[in-house]
Design a protein around this motif. Structure first.
Motif, short mmCIF file in Angstrom:
data_model
loop_
_atom_site.label_atom_id
_atom_site.label_comp_id
_atom_site.label_asym_id
_atom_site.label_seq_id
_atom_site.Cartn_x
_atom_site.Cartn_y
_atom_site.Cartn_z
N UNK A 194 0.66 -1.18 0.14
CA UNK A 194 -0.06 0.42 0.41
C UNK A 194 0.71 1.09 -0.42
N UNK A 195 1.46 1.45 -1.27
CA UNK A 195 2.37 2.59 -0.86
C UNK A 195 2.48 3.81 -1.31
N UNK A 196 1.31 4.07 -0.98
CA UNK A 196 0.57 5.27 -1.35
C UNK A 196 0.25 6.11 -0.16
N UNK A 197 -0.08 5.35 1.61
CA UNK A 197 -0.26 5.29 2.60
C UNK A 197 0.79 4.78 3.07
N UNK A 198 2.29 4.95 2.89
CA UNK A 198 3.41 4.53 3.58
C UNK A 198 4.13 5.80 3.38
#
Length: 563
Positions: free
Chosen positions: A291-295
């Motif tokens: 979930x790269x967009x929220x990391x």
């Protein structure tokens, strides 16, 4: 391929840019040499072709006055050096055998490339386009254990992605595959260059904006024909992303076409960041692996704010996109922009307008697929960060840019990308010191060309030198390697090839990871058009002292004859 040819009233042809979609993955991940891959090689081939054909024109008074001395010092065409091949082989062999290696010595200045930047040069660019699903490995995909074709739907061999590899046209030699794919692009570019007849006319302009793709509202036409508004999502990578592609397979038990995931890797994912229900729903049917967009530790794992840019040069329109569009995604984007320009351009644009995509520009945000390709969840769909409506978002925003440039209107950005310069980290350890054995100098030959050597065209010559880490000085506008030819009329060594040439390779290595000693091997594949003569290999480098600065050095091999 679309090609733009540049002409000068005095100099004639001075360059060309072309756009053609294919991945730069002719060289596999096992290749440890720095390479421009097939596009870099194609550009080198075309610039050398241009020089051989006298582009830019060499009879310009400006060129002769300002650059004549440089041309004499660094001639590129070997015919300037040896008008007639020397057929006295015995004399050449005797002369070559009398010239030993020079030994390493310090330099007060760095090396200089054969193709000096101080003189006018033909510039050729083989630009990337919508290459998302285009591989240069055109012979197909095969299992490395059985030699049989891979499973078509999942690119696996008995369920394992690690064994499925694409084959280039020169298989099993990836250097030959690179050369062939480069040569095909080069030959097409020359064909278009020589036949170019449509002159670019009209206005020049551009529009550039930043957009937040993590929460962009997009108006689409639903399957029932009605308009509805959907949203893009914060970035996320799917399970099939970890499967890699047949140009570079992944590992473990990931496979392409996986739209479900598995419990074990979900558990591993949740240790890093468990996606919420809204994110899972937004990204569906992609099963989220990362979930790269929220990391955001130590900083954002994926971009949210992306640059979009459109450039107009007469009837040529360039769409600068920050990702790798697939073939069909790129086609839909080009068609949408072209339609807007024709409709709103007050008859400035017609059906002869040329719209090209410049891929991977300004920043990088992985892949962009069509809605249908996203649903299949192969590698490209799993790597489409912002959900199933990513392409629709691009088309919507590029339509706005096209309308603005057609009507002469300004555009404004309401967001900007974060400045992460002060947050950058590096895991690359610095060079501490370079050493050689007692009595050995940097640039000395470790393994020389055999004594009394003669070589024929197509054979390989190599020599290994005591060297130092190339990171001490990248020798920008210089070279780590030269092939020099003895000019019998002046008894001077003339440089013919450097490490920018396809035929010459520079290989640096340490005997062990923690060793402060290192070697450099120069490997020359003698081109078929090489004139008969006496040659040697020269190495340049820079060594670092433990408590001090960097010192440059050079050394040569013993001479050898090419017959």
């Amino acid at each position: 391929m679309t090609l733009l040819k540049f002409m000068d009233d005095e100099w004639g042809p001075i360059g060309s840019f072309n756009w053609f979609a294919t991945h730069g993955t002719s060289m596999s991940r096992t290749n440890s040499l720095i390479s421009g891959d097939n596009k870099g090689a194609a550009a080198r081939f075309m610039e050398d072709w241009a020089e051989q054909n006298g582009y830019p024109k060499e009879d310009s008074g400006l060129r002769a006055d300002l650059y004549g001395s440089i041309i004499k010092r660094y001639p590129r065409r070997v015919s300037n050096i040896v008008p007639q091949p020397n057929k006295n082989f015995d004399e050449l062999i005797q002369l070559a055998s009398s010239i030993e290696a020079t030994g390493g010595r310090r330099l007060s200045s760095t090396s200089q490339r054969i193709r000096s930047n101080d003189m006018p040069k033909f510039v050729s660019a083989f630009c990337q386009s919508n290459c998302g699903d285009v591989s240069p490995n055109v012979l197909g995909t095969f299992c490395i254990d059985t030699g049989l074709p891979c499973d078509f739907n999942h690119s696996t061999c008995n369920g394992k992605n690690e064994l499925c590899y694409g084959r280039g046209p020169g298989y099993p030699d990836e250097f030959e595959s690179t050369r062939i794919i480069a040569d095909r692009q080069f030959e097409k570019a020359v064909e278009l260059f020589n036949s170019a007849s449509e002159e670019i006319q009209g206005k020049i302009g551009s529009r550039h904006i930043y957009m937040d793709f993590s929460k962009l509202e997009v108006a689409i036409t639903a399957s029932n024909g009605k308009q509805e508004v959907v949203k893009t999502c914060p970035a996320a990578m799917g399970f099939a992303f970890a499967a890699g592609t047949t140009d570079g397979p992944g590992a473990f038990d990931f496979t392409q076409g996986d739209d479900t995931g598995n419990p074990f890797w979900r558990m591993v994912r949740n240790v890093l960041k468990k996606p919420g229900k809204e994110q899972v729903s937004c990204q569906s049917p992609k099963p989220i692996l990362l979930d790269t967009g929220e990391m955001d530790t130590p900083y954002a794992w994926a971009p949210a704010v992306l640059p979009l840019q459109i450039l107009r040069i007469g009837q040529l329109v360039i769409l600068s996109v920050p990702g790798e569009f697939t073939t069909m995604a790129g086609r839909r984007l080009r068609d949408a922009v072209k339609a807007v320009l024709i409709k709103e351009g007050n008859r400035e644009f017609n059906k002869n307008i040329h719209v090209v995509i410049a891929g991977l520009t300004n920043t990088y945000s992985q892949y962009v697929t069509t809605f249908e390709e996203y649903a299949i969840q192969r590698y490209e769909g799993a790597s489409t960060l912002y959900g199933p409506h990513t392409l629709s978002a691009y088309i919507q925003e590029f339509r706005k840019l096209a309308s603005a440039i057609a009507q002469g209107q300004a555009v404004s950005s309401f967001v900007s990308p974060p400045d992460l310069l002060d947050k950058q980290i590096s895991l690359l350890t610095p060079v501490l010191v370079d050493t050689t054995p007692l009595g050995v100098h940097f640039g000395d030959v470790s393994t020389d060309v055999p004594e009394n050597s003669t070589f024929n065209k197509g054979q390989i010559v190599n020599a290994t030198f005591w060297s130092a880490c190339p990171r001490n000085d990248l020798l920008t506008n210089g070279t780590f390697a030269l092939v020099e030819m003895l000019d019998s009329s002046t008894n001077e060594w003339v440089p013919l090839y450097d490490d920018d040439d396809w035929s010459l390779r520079f290989k640096w290595f340490r005997p062990s990871k923690l060793s402060s000693r290192s070697y450099a091997t120069l490997e020359w594949r003698i081109p078929e058009n090489t004139p008969t003569g006496v040659y040697r290999l020269r190495h340049f480098g820079a060594s670092k002292r433990l408590f001090g600065g960097v010192s440059h050095f050079t050394g040569t091999s013993r001479a050898f004859a090419v017959l």
